[in-house]
Design a protein around this motif. Structure first.
Motif, PDB file in Angstrom:
ATOM      1  N   CYS A  14       0.847  -1.642   0.124  1.00 39.02           N
ATOM      2  CA  CYS A  14      -0.018  -0.172  -0.226  1.00 39.02           C
ATOM      3  C   CYS A  14       0.777   1.682  -0.162  1.00 39.02           C
ATOM      4  CB  CYS A  14      -1.002  -0.086   1.464  1.00 39.02           C
ATOM      5  SG  CYS A  14      -2.391  -1.038   1.368  1.00 39.02           S
ATOM      6  N   PHE A  15       1.987   0.968   0.791  1.00 43.00           N
ATOM      7  CA  PHE A  15       2.798   2.388   1.488  1.00 43.00           C
ATOM      8  C   PHE A  15       3.853   2.303  -0.178  1.00 43.00           C
ATOM      9  CE2 PHE A  15       6.150   5.257   3.177  1.00 43.00           C
ATOM     10  CZ  PHE A  15       4.691   6.297   3.780  1.00 43.00           C
ATOM     11  N   GLU A  16       3.532   1.416  -1.061  1.00 42.06           N
ATOM     12  CA  GLU A  16       4.741   1.769  -2.472  1.00 42.06           C
ATOM     13  C   GLU A  16       3.827   2.410  -3.256  1.00 42.06           C
ATOM     14  OE1 GLU A  16       6.783  -2.061  -3.016  1.00 42.06           O
ATOM     15  OE2 GLU A  16       8.173  -1.973  -1.534  1.00 42.06           O
ATOM     16  N   GLN A  17       2.612   1.812  -3.581  1.00 43.28           N
ATOM     17  CA  GLN A  17       1.768   2.294  -4.117  1.00 43.28           C
ATOM     18  C   GLN A  17       1.377   3.289  -4.027  1.00 43.28           C
ATOM     19  OE1 GLN A  17      -1.227  -0.639  -4.553  1.00 43.28           O
ATOM     20  NE2 GLN A  17      -1.609  -0.259  -6.219  1.00 43.28           N
ATOM     21  N   TYR A  18       0.834   3.720  -2.772  1.00 37.89           N
ATOM     22  CA  TYR A  18       0.292   5.253  -2.375  1.00 37.89           C
ATOM     23  C   TYR A  18       0.845   6.601  -2.075  1.00 37.89           C
ATOM     24  CZ  TYR A  18      -3.703   2.786  -5.068  1.00 37.89           C
ATOM     25  OH  TYR A  18      -4.539   1.862  -5.040  1.00 37.89           O
ATOM     26  N   GLY A  19       1.691   5.589  -0.855  1.00 34.82           N
ATOM     27  CA  GLY A  19       2.884   6.711  -0.021  1.00 34.82           C
ATOM     28  C   GLY A  19       1.815   7.401   1.330  1.00 34.82           C
ATOM     29  N   GLU A  20       2.151   8.700   0.595  1.00 36.98           N
ATOM     30  CA  GLU A  20       2.336   9.366   2.847  1.00 36.98           C
ATOM     31  C   GLU A  20       1.007   9.927   2.791  1.00 36.98           C
ATOM     32  OE1 GLU A  20       5.641  11.584   4.530  1.00 36.98           O
ATOM     33  OE2 GLU A  20       6.135  10.567   3.218  1.00 36.98           O
ATOM     34  N   SER A  21      -0.198   8.709   2.076  1.00 36.91           N
ATOM     35  CA  SER A  21      -1.382   9.252   2.250  1.00 36.91           C
ATOM     36  C   SER A  21      -2.414   8.609   2.780  1.00 36.91           C
ATOM     37  CB  SER A  21      -2.527   9.328   0.564  1.00 36.91           C
ATOM     38  OG  SER A  21      -1.971   8.017   0.017  1.00 36.91           O
ATOM     39  N   PRO A  22      -4.137   8.388   3.026  1.00 34.62           N
ATOM     40  CA  PRO A  22      -4.801   7.590   3.886  1.00 34.62           C
ATOM     41  C   PRO A  22      -5.138   6.635   3.070  1.00 34.62           C
ATOM     42  CG  PRO A  22      -5.610   9.727   3.923  1.00 34.62           C
ATOM     43  CD  PRO A  22      -4.269   9.789   2.716  1.00 34.62           C
ATOM     44  N   GLU A  54       1.101   6.010  19.801  1.00 33.61           N
ATOM     45  CA  GLU A  54      -0.022   5.499  19.142  1.00 33.61           C
ATOM     46  C   GLU A  54       0.758   4.463  18.013  1.00 33.61           C
ATOM     47  OE1 GLU A  54      -0.530   7.986  14.986  1.00 33.61           O
ATOM     48  OE2 GLU A  54      -1.475   6.873  14.751  1.00 33.61           O
ATOM     49  N   TYR A  55      -0.066   3.456  18.224  1.00 31.05           N
ATOM     50  CA  TYR A  55       0.562   1.652  18.149  1.00 31.05           C
ATOM     51  C   TYR A  55      -0.281   1.430  16.714  1.00 31.05           C
ATOM     52  CZ  TYR A  55       1.386  -3.139  18.360  1.00 31.05           C
ATOM     53  OH  TYR A  55       1.659  -4.743  17.864  1.00 31.05           O
ATOM     54  N   GLY A  56       0.836   1.376  15.651  1.00 30.54           N
ATOM     55  CA  GLY A  56       0.235   1.204  14.068  1.00 30.54           C
ATOM     56  C   GLY A  56      -0.345   2.442  13.084  1.00 30.54           C
ATOM     57  N   CYS A  57       1.058   3.382  13.587  1.00 28.71           N
ATOM     58  CA  CYS A  57       0.939   5.111  13.272  1.00 28.71           C
ATOM     59  C   CYS A  57       1.041   5.044  11.751  1.00 28.71           C
ATOM     60  CB  CYS A  57       1.825   5.591  14.671  1.00 28.71           C
ATOM     61  SG  CYS A  57       4.217   4.674  13.663  1.00 28.71           S
ATOM     62  N   GLY A  58       1.474   4.035  10.512  1.00 34.47           N
ATOM     63  CA  GLY A  58       1.715   4.491   9.327  1.00 34.47           C
ATOM     64  C   GLY A  58       2.860   5.944   9.596  1.00 34.47           C
ATOM     65  N   TYR A  59       2.290   6.555   8.518  1.00 36.83           N
ATOM     66  CA  TYR A  59       3.105   7.743   8.563  1.00 36.83           C
ATOM     67  C   TYR A  59       3.173   9.218   9.649  1.00 36.83           C
ATOM     68  CZ  TYR A  59      -0.878   9.736   5.849  1.00 36.83           C
ATOM     69  OH  TYR A  59      -2.094  10.633   5.717  1.00 36.83           O
ATOM     70  N   GLY A  60       2.212   9.070  10.941  1.00 36.29           N
ATOM     71  CA  GLY A  60       2.059   9.709  12.307  1.00 36.29           C
ATOM     72  C   GLY A  60       1.255  10.691  11.532  1.00 36.29           C
ATOM     73  N   LEU A  82       6.050  -1.064  10.210  1.00 33.48           N
ATOM     74  CA  LEU A  82       6.783  -0.790   8.693  1.00 33.48           C
ATOM     75  C   LEU A  82       7.739  -0.117   8.775  1.00 33.48           C
ATOM     76  CD1 LEU A  82       6.177  -1.419   5.833  1.00 33.48           C
ATOM     77  CD2 LEU A  82       4.468   0.653   5.810  1.00 33.48           C
ATOM     78  N   GLU A  83       9.204   0.093   7.996  1.00 37.03           N
ATOM     79  CA  GLU A  83      10.365   0.549   8.740  1.00 37.03           C
ATOM     80  C   GLU A  83      10.268   1.994   7.401  1.00 37.03           C
ATOM     81  OE1 GLU A  83      11.954   0.658  10.590  1.00 37.03           O
ATOM     82  OE2 GLU A  83      13.711   2.190   9.696  1.00 37.03           O
ATOM     83  N   SER A  84       9.465   1.897   6.401  1.00 36.49           N
ATOM     84  CA  SER A  84       9.656   2.389   5.415  1.00 36.49           C
ATOM     85  C   SER A  84       8.500   3.660   5.695  1.00 36.49           C
ATOM     86  CB  SER A  84       9.078   2.528   3.676  1.00 36.49           C
ATOM     87  OG  SER A  84       7.715   1.246   3.797  1.00 36.49           O
ATOM     88  N   ALA A  85       7.103   2.741   6.969  1.00 38.63           N
ATOM     89  CA  ALA A  85       6.462   4.279   7.467  1.00 38.63           C
ATOM     90  C   ALA A  85       6.707   5.388   8.491  1.00 38.63           C
ATOM     91  CB  ALA A  85       5.398   3.499   7.592  1.00 38.63           C
ATOM     92  N   ILE A  86       7.886   4.436   9.092  1.00 36.74           N
ATOM     93  CA  ILE A  86       8.623   4.910   9.829  1.00 36.74           C
ATOM     94  C   ILE A  86       9.550   6.009   9.474  1.00 36.74           C
ATOM     95  CG2 ILE A  86      10.537   4.719  11.725  1.00 36.74           C
ATOM     96  CD1 ILE A  86       7.910   3.544  12.497  1.00 36.74           C
ATOM     97  N   GLN A  87      10.303   5.765   8.505  1.00 35.62           N
ATOM     98  CA  GLN A  87      11.023   6.833   7.609  1.00 35.62           C
ATOM     99  C   GLN A  87      10.573   7.992   7.381  1.00 35.62           C
ATOM    100  OE1 GLN A  87      14.076   6.872   7.983  1.00 35.62           O
ATOM    101  NE2 GLN A  87      14.799   4.300   8.959  1.00 35.62           N
ATOM    102  N   ALA A  88       9.046   7.496   6.713  1.00 36.80           N
ATOM    103  CA  ALA A  88       8.387   8.840   6.728  1.00 36.80           C
ATOM    104  C   ALA A  88       8.099   9.883   7.300  1.00 36.80           C
ATOM    105  CB  ALA A  88       7.508   8.351   5.768  1.00 36.80           C
ATOM    106  N   ALA A  89       8.007   9.449   8.730  1.00 43.65           N
ATOM    107  CA  ALA A  89       7.131   9.460   9.391  1.00 43.65           C
ATOM    108  C   ALA A  89       8.109  10.545  10.103  1.00 43.65           C
ATOM    109  CB  ALA A  89       6.288   9.114  11.157  1.00 43.65           C
ATOM    110  N   LYS A  90      10.024   9.897  10.390  1.00 41.86           N
ATOM    111  CA  LYS A  90      10.189  10.710  10.357  1.00 41.86           C
ATOM    112  C   LYS A  90      10.649  11.633   9.786  1.00 41.86           C
ATOM    113  CE  LYS A  90      12.540   7.444  13.719  1.00 41.86           C
ATOM    114  NZ  LYS A  90      14.190   6.208  13.067  1.00 41.86           N
ATOM    115  N   LYS A  91      10.845  11.973   9.003  1.00 44.65           N
ATOM    116  CA  LYS A  91      11.161  13.097   8.619  1.00 44.65           C
ATOM    117  C   LYS A  91      10.414  14.144   8.059  1.00 44.65           C
ATOM    118  CE  LYS A  91      13.483  12.066   3.541  1.00 44.65           C
ATOM    119  NZ  LYS A  91      13.128  11.061   2.584  1.00 44.65           N
TER     120      LYS A  91
END
Ligand SMILES: C[S@@+](CC[C@H](N)C(=O)[O-])C[C@H]1O[C@@H](n2cnc3c(N)ncnc32)[C@H](O)[C@@H]1O
Length: 207
Positions: A14-22, A54-60, A82-91
């Motif tokens: 999902c995250f690869e396809q749609y990125g930082e979005s619902p 927040e458990y299961g925080c996605g991109y925050g 999901l490491e990629s979501a965590i990285q996006a949230a950190k950014k």
């Protein structure tokens, strides 16, 4: 036993396809994501200072939403597999010293509150008994971490039958069963919110 690698890969796609979005965290729309946040935050007494997991925080996105509606945690811990979501949230939020993101609950201390949105909806091909056991074990853990209370949402088994049979990969929870489990095991003060239009309910446990 639950295979979290499969769950991880679903959310990774999902995250690869749609990125930082619902849609990137598996939701259909913006409004449903925020309707759910609105219900979950009802566990918090916002007048007091509070820390939040927040458990299961996605991109925050909950952080932006809380800012918009006037909730200001003294400390926020986001957790996601999901490491990629965590990285996006950190950014997005990493320059705020009151905010941190983690891959596991083991990395964080106790907090006042815990919220979890959409974590238990996608079960893929796990059977219902296994998935229910996984939910119960997770609720037991939430109860240990959250000193003042926690809130969690689920898709409801009171959804339209023809829709549910088309989606055997989703878990449609029994609100009465989960309410009863929380009431019997965690606190006298448990609320079941099942009156907010979408095919979803929220359980709030106040200590
Ligand atoms: C439907 S998304 C919701 C994300 C966020 N709560 C929101 O509403 O924007 C569910 C999230 O839970 C995460 N997740 C699923 N199972 C998890 C687990 N066992 N531990 C931590 N995170 C998990 C997924 O990676 C995904 O980011």
């Amino acid at each position: 036993m639950v295979n979290l690698n499969e769950i991880h890969d679903f959310f990774q796609n999902c995250f690869e396809q749609y990125g930082e979005s619902p849609e990137g965290v598996g939701w259909n729309s913006d409004s449903a994501q925020e309707i759910r946040f609105n219900q979950l935050l009802k566990v918090i007494q916002p007048a007091d200072s509070f820390s939040l997991v927040e458990y299961g925080c996605g991109y925050g996105h909950l952080i932006d939403y809380m800012e918009k509606v006037g909730y200001h945690p003294s400390r926020y811990y986001g957790v996601d597999i999901l490491e990629s979501a965590i990285q996006a949230a950190k950014k997005r939020y990493g320059n705020n010293p009151a905010v941190s993101f983690h891959r596991s609950l083991d990395e964080i201390p106790e907090a006042d509150y815990l919220v979890a949105s959409g974590v238990f909806n996608v079960k893929l091909d796990h059977d219902n008994v296994t998935w229910t056991r996984y939910i119960i074990e997770s609720l037991d853990t939430f109860n240990l971490i959250a000193k003042r209370g926690f809130s969690v949402n689920f898709l409801t088994k009171y959804s339209d039958y023809d829709r549910m049979v088309q989606r055997p990969d989703l878990y449609y929870a029994d609100p009465c069963f989960l309410f009863d489990y929380c009431k019997a095991n965690f606190s006298r003060n448990v609320a079941l919110l099942h009156d907010y239009q979408i095919y979803d309910f929220t359980i709030i446990v106040r200590k």
